[in-house]
Motif scaffolding. Sequence first.
Motif, PDB file in Angstrom:
ATOM      1  N   THR A  93       0.834  -1.205   0.000  1.00 53.66           N
ATOM      2  CA  THR A  93       0.000   0.000   0.000  1.00 53.66           C
ATOM      3  C   THR A  93       0.872   1.259   0.000  1.00 53.66           C
ATOM      4  O   THR A  93       0.539   2.243  -0.668  1.00 53.66           O
ATOM      5  CB  THR A  93      -0.947   0.020   1.215  1.00 53.66           C
ATOM      6  N   GLY A  94       1.983   1.226   0.734  1.00 47.37           N
ATOM      7  CA  GLY A  94       2.888   2.366   0.719  1.00 47.37           C
ATOM      8  C   GLY A  94       3.468   2.609  -0.663  1.00 47.37           C
ATOM      9  O   GLY A  94       3.610   3.750  -1.106  1.00 47.37           O
ATOM     10  N   LEU A  95       3.809   1.527  -1.370  1.00 44.44           N
ATOM     11  CA  LEU A  95       4.374   1.636  -2.708  1.00 44.44           C
ATOM     12  C   LEU A  95       3.401   2.308  -3.667  1.00 44.44           C
ATOM     13  O   LEU A  95       3.788   3.142  -4.496  1.00 44.44           O
ATOM     14  CB  LEU A  95       4.735   0.238  -3.225  1.00 44.44           C
ATOM     15  N   LEU A  96       2.137   1.979  -3.535  1.00 44.62           N
ATOM     16  CA  LEU A  96       1.122   2.519  -4.442  1.00 44.62           C
ATOM     17  C   LEU A  96       0.646   3.905  -4.023  1.00 44.62           C
ATOM     18  O   LEU A  96       0.398   4.772  -4.866  1.00 44.62           O
ATOM     19  CB  LEU A  96      -0.073   1.555  -4.503  1.00 44.62           C
ATOM     20  N   VAL A  97       0.520   4.119  -2.709  1.00 46.08           N
ATOM     21  CA  VAL A  97      -0.131   5.329  -2.213  1.00 46.08           C
ATOM     22  C   VAL A  97       0.801   6.534  -2.193  1.00 46.08           C
ATOM     23  O   VAL A  97       0.419   7.636  -2.620  1.00 46.08           O
ATOM     24  CB  VAL A  97      -0.719   5.082  -0.806  1.00 46.08           C
ATOM     25  N   GLN A  98       2.023   6.366  -1.701  1.00 45.68           N
ATOM     26  CA  GLN A  98       2.842   7.546  -1.423  1.00 45.68           C
ATOM     27  C   GLN A  98       3.229   8.359  -2.658  1.00 45.68           C
ATOM     28  O   GLN A  98       3.135   9.599  -2.624  1.00 45.68           O
ATOM     29  CB  GLN A  98       4.084   7.145  -0.614  1.00 45.68           C
ATOM     30  N   PRO A  99       3.665   7.750  -3.774  1.00 47.97           N
ATOM     31  CA  PRO A  99       3.950   8.597  -4.946  1.00 47.97           C
ATOM     32  C   PRO A  99       2.718   9.339  -5.456  1.00 47.97           C
ATOM     33  O   PRO A  99       2.808  10.499  -5.868  1.00 47.97           O
ATOM     34  CB  PRO A  99       4.460   7.589  -5.984  1.00 47.97           C
ATOM     35  N   PHE A 116      10.748   9.656 -11.437  1.00 45.45           N
ATOM     36  CA  PHE A 116      11.439   8.485 -10.890  1.00 45.45           C
ATOM     37  C   PHE A 116      12.698   8.178 -11.698  1.00 45.45           C
ATOM     38  O   PHE A 116      13.762   7.909 -11.137  1.00 45.45           O
ATOM     39  CB  PHE A 116      10.503   7.275 -10.885  1.00 45.45           C
ATOM     40  N   SER A 117      12.580   8.226 -13.022  1.00 41.48           N
ATOM     41  CA  SER A 117      13.744   7.906 -13.864  1.00 41.48           C
ATOM     42  C   SER A 117      14.781   9.023 -13.873  1.00 41.48           C
ATOM     43  O   SER A 117      15.946   8.787 -14.195  1.00 41.48           O
ATOM     44  CB  SER A 117      13.284   7.620 -15.301  1.00 41.48           C
ATOM     45  N   GLN A 128      18.691   3.477   1.884  1.00 39.19           N
ATOM     46  CA  GLN A 128      17.350   3.216   2.398  1.00 39.19           C
ATOM     47  C   GLN A 128      16.926   1.781   2.149  1.00 39.19           C
ATOM     48  O   GLN A 128      16.287   1.151   2.994  1.00 39.19           O
ATOM     49  CB  GLN A 128      16.342   4.159   1.740  1.00 39.19           C
ATOM     50  N   PHE A 129      17.248   1.257   0.976  1.00 44.56           N
ATOM     51  CA  PHE A 129      16.860  -0.107   0.627  1.00 44.56           C
ATOM     52  C   PHE A 129      17.337  -1.103   1.689  1.00 44.56           C
ATOM     53  O   PHE A 129      16.557  -1.924   2.194  1.00 44.56           O
ATOM     54  CB  PHE A 129      17.440  -0.470  -0.735  1.00 44.56           C
ATOM     55  N   PHE A 130      18.601  -1.025   2.042  1.00 47.89           N
ATOM     56  CA  PHE A 130      19.141  -1.990   3.006  1.00 47.89           C
ATOM     57  C   PHE A 130      18.735  -1.651   4.441  1.00 47.89           C
ATOM     58  O   PHE A 130      18.509  -2.546   5.252  1.00 47.89           O
ATOM     59  CB  PHE A 130      20.662  -2.069   2.865  1.00 47.89           C
ATOM     60  N   SER A 131      18.605  -0.364   4.754  1.00 44.58           N
ATOM     61  CA  SER A 131      18.201   0.024   6.108  1.00 44.58           C
ATOM     62  C   SER A 131      16.813  -0.512   6.442  1.00 44.58           C
ATOM     63  O   SER A 131      16.586  -1.089   7.511  1.00 44.58           O
ATOM     64  CB  SER A 131      18.198   1.547   6.246  1.00 44.58           C
ATOM     65  N   TRP A 132      15.882  -0.321   5.512  1.00 47.91           N
ATOM     66  CA  TRP A 132      14.503  -0.716   5.784  1.00 47.91           C
ATOM     67  C   TRP A 132      14.283  -2.217   5.651  1.00 47.91           C
ATOM     68  O   TRP A 132      13.311  -2.753   6.193  1.00 47.91           O
ATOM     69  CB  TRP A 132      13.548   0.086   4.913  1.00 47.91           C
ATOM     70  N   SER A 133      15.172  -2.901   4.951  1.00 49.96           N
ATOM     71  CA  SER A 133      15.115  -4.369   4.970  1.00 49.96           C
ATOM     72  C   SER A 133      15.283  -4.863   6.398  1.00 49.96           C
ATOM     73  O   SER A 133      14.544  -5.739   6.875  1.00 49.96           O
ATOM     74  CB  SER A 133      16.223  -4.960   4.084  1.00 49.96           C
ATOM     75  N   ALA A 134      16.255  -4.300   7.102  1.00 46.22           N
ATOM     76  CA  ALA A 134      16.502  -4.702   8.490  1.00 46.22           C
ATOM     77  C   ALA A 134      15.316  -4.378   9.383  1.00 46.22           C
ATOM     78  O   ALA A 134      14.913  -5.191  10.234  1.00 46.22           O
ATOM     79  CB  ALA A 134      17.759  -4.005   9.009  1.00 46.22           C
ATOM     80  N   PHE A 139      10.821   8.547  -2.965  1.00 48.44           N
ATOM     81  CA  PHE A 139      11.865   8.039  -2.062  1.00 48.44           C
ATOM     82  C   PHE A 139      11.322   6.894  -1.218  1.00 48.44           C
ATOM     83  O   PHE A 139      12.053   5.975  -0.842  1.00 48.44           O
ATOM     84  CB  PHE A 139      12.358   9.173  -1.164  1.00 48.44           C
ATOM     85  N   ASN A 140      10.026   6.933  -0.959  1.00 51.15           N
ATOM     86  CA  ASN A 140       9.401   5.864  -0.176  1.00 51.15           C
ATOM     87  C   ASN A 140       9.460   4.519  -0.893  1.00 51.15           C
ATOM     88  O   ASN A 140       9.385   3.464  -0.256  1.00 51.15           O
ATOM     89  CB  ASN A 140       7.941   6.229   0.112  1.00 51.15           C
TER      90      ASN A 140
END
Length: 506
Positions: free
Chosen positions: A56-62, A297-298, A311-317, A444-445
């Motif tokens: 939902t975050g992926l779809l909603v935030q942008p 985005f591009s 962010q990718f690795f931080s939020w994985s943890a 960024f989200n």
Amino acid sequence: MEKPRQGFAGLWNISFGFFGIQIGFALQNANMSRVFQSLGSAIDDLPALWVAAPLTGLLVQPVIGHLSDKTWLGRLGRRRPYFLLGAVLAALSLFLMPLSEVLIMAAVLLWVLDASLNISMEPFRAFVGDMLRKDQHTAGYAVQTAFIGAGAVVGSIVPWLMTQMGVANVAADGGIPDTVRFSFWLGGAALFLAVLWTVVTTREYSPEEMQTFGEAEEGEGMAQPVRALATKPYSSCAIWIAAGVAVILAVLGFDLEKEVYLLGALLVLYGALSAVAISMAKQGNTTGMLTSIVGDFSGMPDVMKRLAVVQFFSWSALFIMWINTTPVVTQYVYGSTDTASAAYNEGANWVGWLFATYNGVAAIAALTLLPMLAKKLGKAKTHIVGLLAGAAGFASFFVIRDPQTLLIAEIGIGIAWASILAMPYAILASSLPQAKLGIYMGLFNIFIVVPQLLVATVMGSIMKAFFPDEPIWTMAFAAATLVIAALAMLRVEVPGEETAGEPANA
């Protein structure tokens, strides 16, 4: 002309709504695995049930970021309409969640809850940049982080406090206990009132006022990412689609968990939407939502691209922690996997205290430790220190078996959490164009959400294949990903500062 400098009261009012939003997130993070297990979910199924939240975050935030950049509703403003809408929907979801009697109802309500929290949360990130001068961005995000930590403390310990007040912590029918039920209801009320406070006590700058600050016009450089979309070949879209198809075939060929299908479907969907956006741009349509989102985005600025890796690795943890702390603590510290037992529910309540501790540490660190380190080391090196502290906290789960001593592990995790919430946004807010702050914060989200989707879809397969019935190993993955994030931070160049890999001025 510059924006007026905000005093402490202004900084407080701008971010106080986040206090309520984080109460909602804390109740969700600390209790949803417990709710799912109480309604009959197995540990291996938890990641699949949690997948609703990042999706939902992926779809909603942008989408919300794009819309809020272009919204102006008179006295209600630009970002505040979204604060209010999200708060109403989230409060209703928190009221209905503990009334769930079947697993599917709880899963659907998690989806609605997380979408609602994201509707409110995304504009709050841009709101700080809207309301503050650049020299106050670090202070603004530090105060916001402090409210996030304080709200999370409240949301995390409420079930434990309910137990101390004599509220039943074990349901007679094995369902959702009253401690969780009442906590969700109180949390919903607190969330709505906190957001309402920010809505009532703040006044956003009008488009005309933003023009006087020199932050409203979209010049050629701002429109360039969307226009550049028209020059892109369709081959890039084909690569995304092919990657998605490959993931789906891998699920079939290697008998992976069915949730991995979602990852493949998302890759295919993005490839298809990119093709549509490129086609629209080639036809001269550069103002639509789809072309704007795909184009921006591009064409992300370099500093945002490099922070995206971090962010990718931080939020994985972090997502690994939210899903697995309850199973790890109840099994290894309290010695129970029976969700109806007193030991399991005592351990689940203690997870609330652990989460409250790391959030409390984050609130204090955001206002004290991080500003001190940032002044001495710079924002980039400060973030590296925070991430490594978190890695040490996760690693300590392997050697600590005493509930009280686990609080020490949460100190390191709390410092990392404070840094993750403050430093990247302070860097971005001073580096991105103001007129597109909402969409860029929303995009960024994506680098917060995608790793959560990977954890939710892939982690179950990894654990089942290599560490069946041993959830403690998830903490090793969390520690390793934070170390990787710290290494990636070495490549981030902060405007006006030395790079993380070079000596900083004292």
